[in-house]
Design a protein around this motif. Sequence first.
Motif: not given
Length: 194
Positions: A41, A60, A92-93
Amino acid sequence: MYDLSQKIKNKFSYLSSDKLEEIITQGEIVFLKPGEVFLCTGERNCKVGVVIEGLMRNYILNENGQEITIVFASEMQPVASFSSIFLNQPSSETSKAVEHTVLFTLDFEVFKNKLDTDPSYIRLYSDLVQESLVVAVARIEDFAKKSPEQRYHRLLESHSSLAERAPLKYLASYIGITPVSLSRIRRRMATCRV
């Protein structure tokens, strides 16, 4: 252990031997132990991986800092940070190995440059994107239309070995419930089979 060429050829039978060799020489093999991170991330990472052996999960963090599994990728499925490769944004992950995993990785920028001139690359790209899109849409539909128990049934149908391979907490977060609730669902299912 594994035969990379044969596994790729089995999945993408339209690739000629020469094209298969070309693709393989552009990539690299990455070995991950359980818990090792492939993508993190906040980083921009243009690597795309295809699981040759093993199991990966992308997750996430929610507002409470809990990990929510959003993707499982097993043999011959892609794993990537789509926000990085398509939008050039930080990931985002996080993508992490659930078990010992062998990934075949490619730099997406190098791969993308071939799309303008090579129909084999276009078809390979199309197949990988299509597979990812179909999985994502099915997951959205599951959350919109199905109960947690129905989502768990669907997960078992689409990834039959996942219940034995992934820890309960990862499976529970993937279908949007707590591990305790998933344990209850599993008990009910076991009782119904008896």
